[in-house]
Design an enzyme around this catalytic site. Structure first.
Site, PDB file in Angstrom:
ATOM      1  N   PHE A 148      22.988  26.617 109.158  1.00  0.00           N
ATOM      2  CA  PHE A 148      21.520  26.597 109.213  1.00  0.00           C
ATOM      3  C   PHE A 148      20.942  27.854 109.839  1.00  0.00           C
ATOM      4  O   PHE A 148      19.787  28.192 109.606  1.00  0.00           O
ATOM      5  CB  PHE A 148      21.038  25.365 110.012  1.00  0.00           C
ATOM      6  CG  PHE A 148      21.130  25.559 111.515  1.00  0.00           C
ATOM      7  CD1 PHE A 148      20.108  26.203 112.207  1.00  0.00           C
ATOM      8  CD2 PHE A 148      22.237  25.138 112.244  1.00  0.00           C
ATOM      9  CE1 PHE A 148      20.193  26.407 113.586  1.00  0.00           C
ATOM     10  CE2 PHE A 148      22.334  25.342 113.611  1.00  0.00           C
ATOM     11  CZ  PHE A 148      21.299  25.981 114.283  1.00  0.00           C
ATOM     12  N   LYS A 172      26.514  26.101  98.528  1.00  0.00           N
ATOM     13  CA  LYS A 172      26.068  24.867  99.195  1.00  0.00           C
ATOM     14  C   LYS A 172      25.448  25.286 100.524  1.00  0.00           C
ATOM     15  O   LYS A 172      26.133  25.504 101.508  1.00  0.00           O
ATOM     16  CB  LYS A 172      27.274  23.947  99.427  1.00  0.00           C
ATOM     17  CG  LYS A 172      26.968  22.470  99.464  1.00  0.00           C
ATOM     18  CD  LYS A 172      26.031  22.041 100.575  1.00  0.00           C
ATOM     19  CE  LYS A 172      26.656  22.015 101.937  1.00  0.00           C
ATOM     20  NZ  LYS A 172      25.645  21.829 103.027  1.00  0.00           N
ATOM     21  N   GLU A 175      21.844  21.839 104.792  1.00  0.00           N
ATOM     22  CA  GLU A 175      20.855  20.824 104.403  1.00  0.00           C
ATOM     23  C   GLU A 175      19.701  20.763 105.407  1.00  0.00           C
ATOM     24  O   GLU A 175      18.727  20.047 105.191  1.00  0.00           O
ATOM     25  CB  GLU A 175      21.530  19.450 104.251  1.00  0.00           C
ATOM     26  CG  GLU A 175      22.160  18.860 105.514  1.00  0.00           C
ATOM     27  CD  GLU A 175      23.575  19.370 105.791  1.00  0.00           C
ATOM     28  OE1 GLU A 175      23.846  20.577 105.591  1.00  0.00           O
ATOM     29  OE2 GLU A 175      24.405  18.560 106.247  1.00  0.00           O
ATOM     30  N   CYS A 280      25.630  33.337 115.994  1.00  0.00           N
ATOM     31  CA  CYS A 280      27.047  33.320 116.344  1.00  0.00           C
ATOM     32  C   CYS A 280      27.431  34.567 117.115  1.00  0.00           C
ATOM     33  O   CYS A 280      28.511  34.632 117.680  1.00  0.00           O
ATOM     34  CB  CYS A 280      27.902  33.193 115.096  1.00  0.00           C
ATOM     35  SG  CYS A 280      27.795  34.654 114.089  1.00  0.00           S
ATOM     36  N   GLU A 382      30.750  26.105 122.899  1.00  0.00           N
ATOM     37  CA  GLU A 382      29.607  26.861 122.387  1.00  0.00           C
ATOM     38  C   GLU A 382      28.343  26.026 122.598  1.00  0.00           C
ATOM     39  O   GLU A 382      28.276  24.881 122.159  1.00  0.00           O
ATOM     40  CB  GLU A 382      29.808  27.130 120.889  1.00  0.00           C
ATOM     41  CG  GLU A 382      28.696  27.943 120.269  1.00  0.00           C
ATOM     42  CD  GLU A 382      28.914  28.183 118.767  1.00  0.00           C
ATOM     43  OE1 GLU A 382      29.381  27.263 118.070  1.00  0.00           O
ATOM     44  OE2 GLU A 382      28.612  29.291 118.305  1.00  0.00           O
TER      45      GLU A 382
HETATM   46  P1  NAD Z   1      28.038  23.306 110.676  1.00  0.00           P
HETATM   47  O1  NAD Z   1      29.493  23.558 110.801  1.00  0.00           O
HETATM   48  O2  NAD Z   1      27.494  22.020 111.199  1.00  0.00           O
HETATM   49  O3  NAD Z   1      27.606  23.367 109.124  1.00  0.00           O
HETATM   50  C1  NAD Z   1      27.955  24.449 108.310  1.00  0.00           C
HETATM   51  C2  NAD Z   1      28.056  23.958 106.872  1.00  0.00           C
HETATM   52  O4  NAD Z   1      29.091  22.981 106.790  1.00  0.00           O
HETATM   53  C3  NAD Z   1      26.786  23.293 106.360  1.00  0.00           C
HETATM   54  O5  NAD Z   1      26.555  23.690 105.026  1.00  0.00           O
HETATM   55  C4  NAD Z   1      27.102  21.812 106.442  1.00  0.00           C
HETATM   56  O6  NAD Z   1      26.457  21.063 105.452  1.00  0.00           O
HETATM   57  C5  NAD Z   1      28.597  21.773 106.223  1.00  0.00           C
HETATM   58  N1  NAD Z   1      29.237  20.658 106.919  1.00  0.00           N
HETATM   59  C6  NAD Z   1      28.849  20.099 108.100  1.00  0.00           C
HETATM   60  N2  NAD Z   1      29.673  19.090 108.437  1.00  0.00           N
HETATM   61  C7  NAD Z   1      30.613  19.007 107.452  1.00  0.00           C
HETATM   62  C8  NAD Z   1      31.741  18.164 107.239  1.00  0.00           C
HETATM   63  N3  NAD Z   1      32.072  17.215 108.104  1.00  0.00           N
HETATM   64  N4  NAD Z   1      32.475  18.372 106.145  1.00  0.00           N
HETATM   65  C9  NAD Z   1      32.157  19.341 105.257  1.00  0.00           C
HETATM   66  N5  NAD Z   1      31.091  20.161 105.411  1.00  0.00           N
HETATM   67  C10 NAD Z   1      30.327  20.005 106.500  1.00  0.00           C
HETATM   68  O7  NAD Z   1      27.302  24.557 111.336  1.00  0.00           O
HETATM   69  P2  NAD Z   1      25.763  24.736 111.634  1.00  0.00           P
HETATM   70  O8  NAD Z   1      25.375  23.862 112.779  1.00  0.00           O
HETATM   71  O9  NAD Z   1      24.972  24.679 110.391  1.00  0.00           O
HETATM   72  O10 NAD Z   1      25.739  26.269 112.115  1.00  0.00           O
HETATM   73  C11 NAD Z   1      25.978  26.659 113.437  1.00  0.00           C
HETATM   74  C12 NAD Z   1      27.417  27.044 113.652  1.00  0.00           C
HETATM   75  O11 NAD Z   1      27.773  28.088 112.750  1.00  0.00           O
HETATM   76  C13 NAD Z   1      27.675  27.606 115.032  1.00  0.00           C
HETATM   77  O12 NAD Z   1      28.906  27.104 115.499  1.00  0.00           O
HETATM   78  C14 NAD Z   1      27.757  29.094 114.812  1.00  0.00           C
HETATM   79  O13 NAD Z   1      28.515  29.809 115.768  1.00  0.00           O
HETATM   80  C15 NAD Z   1      28.387  29.152 113.472  1.00  0.00           C
HETATM   81  N6  NAD Z   1      28.137  30.417 112.813  1.00  0.00           N
HETATM   82  C16 NAD Z   1      29.176  31.297 112.715  1.00  0.00           C
HETATM   83  C17 NAD Z   1      28.976  32.527 112.145  1.00  0.00           C
HETATM   84  C18 NAD Z   1      30.107  33.500 112.036  1.00  0.00           C
HETATM   85  O14 NAD Z   1      29.953  34.468 111.304  1.00  0.00           O
HETATM   86  N7  NAD Z   1      31.226  33.306 112.696  1.00  0.00           N
HETATM   87  C19 NAD Z   1      27.721  32.867 111.639  1.00  0.00           C
HETATM   88  C20 NAD Z   1      26.689  31.945 111.725  1.00  0.00           C
HETATM   89  C21 NAD Z   1      26.912  30.714 112.320  1.00  0.00           C
END
Ligand code: NAD
Length: 498
Positions: A148, A172, A175, A280, A382
């Site tokens: 997000f 994808k 959401e 991140c 985090e």
């Molecule tokens: P998230 O892991 O909750 O979601 C990321 C994606 O995974 C979304 O599209 C979501 O729909 C999907 N998803 C969520 N739960 C799932 C499941 N159980 N099974 C399959 N798919 C699933 O992450 P978020 O809260 O949207 O974003 C924040 C996180 O992303 C933080 O931990 C941040 O550090 C990380 N991030 C990392 C980078 C990087 O380059 N390393 C960059 C941006 C964000």
């Protein structure tokens, strides 16, 4: 209520069986809903991408590049609209949204160079009358799953380059803030991309699991939290797919006693609290070397933080906005509570910020916590909120050990005037992206982005040169055209040039 749907084969598709609320985090109210794709919908998107692949693969790279050039212009022309969409669903202030969008556009600019990037290697006469060359071929249908916190930039780390390389794509998005992502996909369609080359399916785990298991998907790029990254990586691998899964972070900044403290404070303010700490690469831990540096840092930070403004995205004089959801707001506040219970001192407390006119918004004010130790939960995990924790150490070695011992290794920074110390730090620290007096060392689009340790699962970093490697496979061809009538004898030895 308005439902955000999918883009499949060049057409907007709506779906109402399963939907999820999308919030405006500044007001705390539901602004729209997003469709959650069923297995059948995702399979439809994959089928569209599969059908579009043969023609797109054979489209000359220069023609693919021209679409990217037009796309860049459309993104720039629509920048205000895109930033408003980001603000409404993510909460980011317009100056910050504009920065994210620009960083995304720079990946499109990189993709414009695809004819040059795809040039292979050629060697004449590897043997008598034998020539050999390597070429980079696309993989087929590839998928991207995005978080997000950068609803336009992170998707643009993926699909422009993947598509420029000749792949077709199923994206994808998160959401939680899907509208700007869907809109930038529609703009690529408007730029002249053939139907089916880029498809967007909104959804949750149900949609993701189809992308991870369907044999037509050849590779998966993921960015999100570490537990999900690990799941994505292992599942994609078990299903025979190439995968890069970028995860979470805990980025430390070492503040050396010789640092320009006023400059370090300015840099830390932006890097810790910008985008509400939901980056991140946010600096969430300041490691002060020596009590004198720590006291100076904490004192100056406390003073500077008095003037920070948290508020709605509609007022561009605000420094940062709300966090993404009410649950996340509670989670961030919970980490501040736990640090306090564990004995740290909350120097600036952002737990109950007053944001006039936005009382129901998901706001957390900038928070500074001193006396944090590695045993505390708030240090180990985090937080992903506007919280800067200060850990006090006695030496640079101790500071580096702390960073190396942490499970994450995304970004780090050192504030110092000592070139020798900085060089030693950048050479030895076990972190993928390092800043020297640069607080957010996010690589530009023509380098590649990736952390170490549990911040990245996979071998190749995102975008830039590693992106080209990830979205292509190398084929090496060796050819001989014997003159008519010339026959080679039988040879059972390994061929050599000896
Ligand atoms: P998230 O892991 O909750 O979601 C990321 C994606 O995974 C979304 O599209 C979501 O729909 C999907 N998803 C969520 N739960 C799932 C499941 N159980 N099974 C399959 N798919 C699933 O992450 P978020 O809260 O949207 O974003 C924040 C996180 O992303 C933080 O931990 C941040 O550090 C990380 N991030 C990392 C980078 C990087 O380059 N390393 C960059 C941006 C964000």
């Amino acid at each position: 209520m308005n439902i955000v749907g999918h883009l499949i084969n060049g057409t907007m598709v709506s779906e109402t069986d399963r939907v999820q609320d999308v919030y405006n985090p500044a007001t705390g109210s539901v602004s729209k809903q997003v469709a959650l794709a069923s297995k059948a919908t995702v399979e439809e998107a994959i089928a569209a991408a599969q059908a579009a692949y043969p023609a797109w693969r054979n489209t000359p790279p220069i023609k693919r590049a021209r679409i990217m050039f037009r796309y860049k212009e459309l993104l720039e022309q629509n920048a205000d609209k895109i930033c408003a969409m980001i603000g409404e669903e993510h909460g980011k202030i317009s100056h910050d949204a504009a920065g994210e969008l620009q960083r995304g556009i720079e990946n499109v600019e990189f993709a414009c160079g695809i004819p040059e990037l795809l040039k292979g290697d050629y060697t004449k006469n590897v043997g008598p009358g034998i020539d050999s060359w390597s070429e980079l071929q696309p993989l087929g249908v590839v998928a991207g799953i995005t978080p997000f916190n950068f609803p336009t930039m992170v998707p643009m780390w993926m699909f422009p380059l993947a598509i420029a390389c000749g792949n077709t794509f199923v994206l994808k998005p998160s959401e939680r803030d899907p509208s700007s992502t869907l809109f930038i996909a529609q703009l690529l369609q408007e730029a002249g991309l053939p139907d089916g080359v880029l498809n967007v399916v909104n959804g949750d785990k149900e949609a993701v699991d189809v992308l991870l298991t369907d044999e037509r998907i050849k590779a998966v790029s993921f960015v999100g939290s570490t537990p999900i990254a690990e799941y994505i990586y292992s599942t994609a691998n078990a299903n025979g797919k190439r995968c890069q899964a970028l995860g979470g972070a805990k980025n430390h900044a070492i503040v050396m006693p010789d640092a320009d403290m006023d400059n370090a404070v300015n840099q830390l303010l932006g890097a810790a609290f910008g985008s509400s700490g939901e980056r991140c690469m946010a600096l969430s831990v300041a490691v002060a070397v020596g009590d004198a540096a720590a006291d100076a840092l904490v004192g100056k930070m406390r003073d500077a933080m008095q003037s920070l403004k948290v508020g709605a995205y509609t007022d561009s004089s605000n420094d940062f906005g709300p966090v993404i959801t009410a649950q996340h707001q509670q989670k961030v506040v919970g980490y501040i509570d736990s640090a306090e219970q564990d004995g740290a001192s909350v120097v600036v407390d952002g737990r109950c910020p007053e944001v006039s006119g936005y009382e129901e918004g998901f706001f957390v004010g900038a928070t500074l916590i001193d006396g944090v130790t590695p045993q505390m939960q708030s240090y180990q995990e985090e937080i992903f909120g506007p919280v800067l924790q200060v850990v006090r150490v006695n030496s640079m070695e101790e500071a580096m050990q702390l960073i190396d011992d942490h499970e994450y290794g995304n970004g780090t920074c050192i504030f110092t005037r000592d070139g020798e110390a900085a060089r030693y730090f950048s050479d030895h620290i076990q972190v993928g992206m390092v800043g020297i007096n640069v607080p957010l060392p996010v690589p530009v689009a023509y380098h590649s982005f990736g952390g170490w340790k549990r911040s990245l699962f996979g071998d190749l970093h995102a975008y830039g040169p590693d992106g080209v490697r990830f979205y292509t496979k190398r084929k090496t061809i060796t050819q001989r055209w014997p003159s008519a009538g010339v026959r080679e004898g039988v040879n059972f030895s390994m061929p050599t040039m000896k």
